[in-house]
Design a protein around this motif. Structure first.
Motif, PDB file in Angstrom:
ATOM      1  N   THR A 296      29.277  -0.028  -0.593  1.00  0.00           N
ATOM      2  CA  THR A 296      28.029   0.333  -0.850  1.00  0.00           C
ATOM      3  C   THR A 296      26.864  -0.380   0.141  1.00  0.00           C
ATOM      4  O   THR A 296      26.943  -1.670   0.325  1.00  0.00           O
ATOM      5  N   LEU A 297      26.101   0.649   0.738  1.00  0.00           N
ATOM      6  CA  LEU A 297      25.120   0.358   1.664  1.00  0.00           C
ATOM      7  C   LEU A 297      23.555   0.371   0.831  1.00  0.00           C
ATOM      8  O   LEU A 297      23.186   1.162   0.157  1.00  0.00           O
TER       9      LEU A 297
ATOM     10  N   GLY B 216      25.801   4.708  -1.368  1.00  0.00           N
ATOM     11  CA  GLY B 216      24.619   4.011  -0.949  1.00  0.00           C
ATOM     12  C   GLY B 216      24.280   3.643  -2.419  1.00  0.00           C
ATOM     13  O   GLY B 216      24.517   4.091  -3.235  1.00  0.00           O
TER      14      GLY B 216
END
Length: 350
Positions: free
Chosen positions: A266-267, A292
């Protein structure tokens, strides 16, 4: 009411002392004397117009801790004297599907940010926490239960803390999970602390050998220098989850290769320039995901604050006076801070 603040009148101007106006508290409002406000990299992007649509004067700041000094007649959850926090949002539509589920950060009509958002208040856009006071709807005020001597270090939890806590909770990080945190900065150092407290086997990734000891001290069980190909290869296909906090454009494949089948990276950092396109085969053949995450909703942010108070988690900070804000911005660009600057708002008066 007129209060002192620190902000900029244009993108190419330094931040300076200024007078701003706050509304008188309405029936649903909480008035807060701000004691501390963290400095987030987003503040720098916005005030320098590196993100589109900056309104001036721009008063940044969305990591706010202070004391309640007045409440409206309909306010039930807060009283004068309470220690409270305000994060990245001060309003949302309150009627879309996301708001109905307590996910105001994903408001389908757009939440109102703590600064640079549209408002009826003077001057027509919200002004943030680099100021003496703020007036906020009770729905967007949070209770702080940490000891008062920790309040400066609590301030960054309102952005850096919830930005890392929310994805760690959403992807069920906990005992039995191997979790990577990429980047040991303002966000990453909080990610390491929280993942460790959640009971996960926590691995910190850094590009610098110099940060190895610091990452271990934060609570990492292992540290990988991501430039070391042998160290990276030794962990192939082994991570359940990776939280990538790096906001600079970089090769994501180096990290997706480390995920197990069904693992997720996950960014939470938005790069100035797009990341190189990831190799799709890495995703398809292991059913891996790149996702994200934004901040958290109000309920989850309160959960995070309570969790951090229970586990004695605060940010590692450097407390500064208002006159040092411009210097702090320049140092932040050089990553010359461990790991978050926090303003002592009492210094705004001088």
């Amino acid at each position: 009411m007129q209060v002192k603040a620190y902000g900029a009148y244009a993108s190419d101007k330094p931040l300076e002392s200024m007078d701003i106006y706050r509304r008188e508290p309405g029936a649903e409002d909480v008035q807060i004397d701000i004691q501390y406000c963290g400095i987030c990299h987003s503040d720098l992007h916005q005030v320098r117009s590196e993100w589109e649509g900056t309104h001036y004067p721009c008063v940044p700041g969305h990591e706010i801790v202070g004391r309640v000094t007045a409440v409206g007649g309909n306010v039930s959850g807060f009283k004068v004297g309470d220690i409270v926090g305000v994060g990245c949002m001060v309003d949302s539509c309150q009627h879309c599907a996301s708001c109905d589920e307590g996910l105001e950060q994903y408001c389908e009509n757009g939440f109102t940010p703590t600064y640079n958002g549209a408002t009826d208040d003077e001057p027509g856009h919200t002004l943030g926490g680099y100021s003496q006071k703020i007036v906020v709807s009770q729905k967007f005020v949070l209770k702080v239960n940490h000891p008062e001597d920790q309040l400066a270090a609590v301030a960054p939890l309102l952005c850096a803390g919830i930005t890392t806590y929310s994805p760690l909770r959403h992807w069920n990080v906990g005992p039995g999970k191997k979790v990577g945190i990429v980047g040991i900065g303002g966000l990453g150092h909080m990610g390491v602390k929280i993942a460790h407290a959640l009971g996960a086997h926590t691995v910190a990734f850094t590009t610098s050998e110099k940060k190895r000891e610091a990452a271990l001290e934060l609570g990492a069980d292992e540290v990988i220098v991501s430039k070391n190909e042998d160290e990276m290869a030794a962990h192939a296909n082994s991570f359940d989850f990776i939280l990538n906090t790096v906001a600079a454009s970089h090769n994501l494949d180096a990290f997706t290769n480390l995920l197990k089948r069904d693992g997720t990276m996950t960014l939470v950092g938005v790069p100035e320039h797009a990341h190189p396109s990831p190799a799709i085969g890495n995703l398809i053949f292991k059913r891996r995901s790149i996702a994200g995450s934004l901040i958290g909703g109000i309920a989850e942010t309160q959960e995070m604050l309570d969790f951090c108070a229970k586990h004695n988690i605060v940010a590692d900070i450097e407390l500064i006076s208002a006159e040092k804000i411009n210097e702090a911005y320049e140092r932040m660009l050089k990553s010359d801070v461990k790991y978050r600057f926090v303003i002592d708002n009492a210094t705004l008066a001088g």
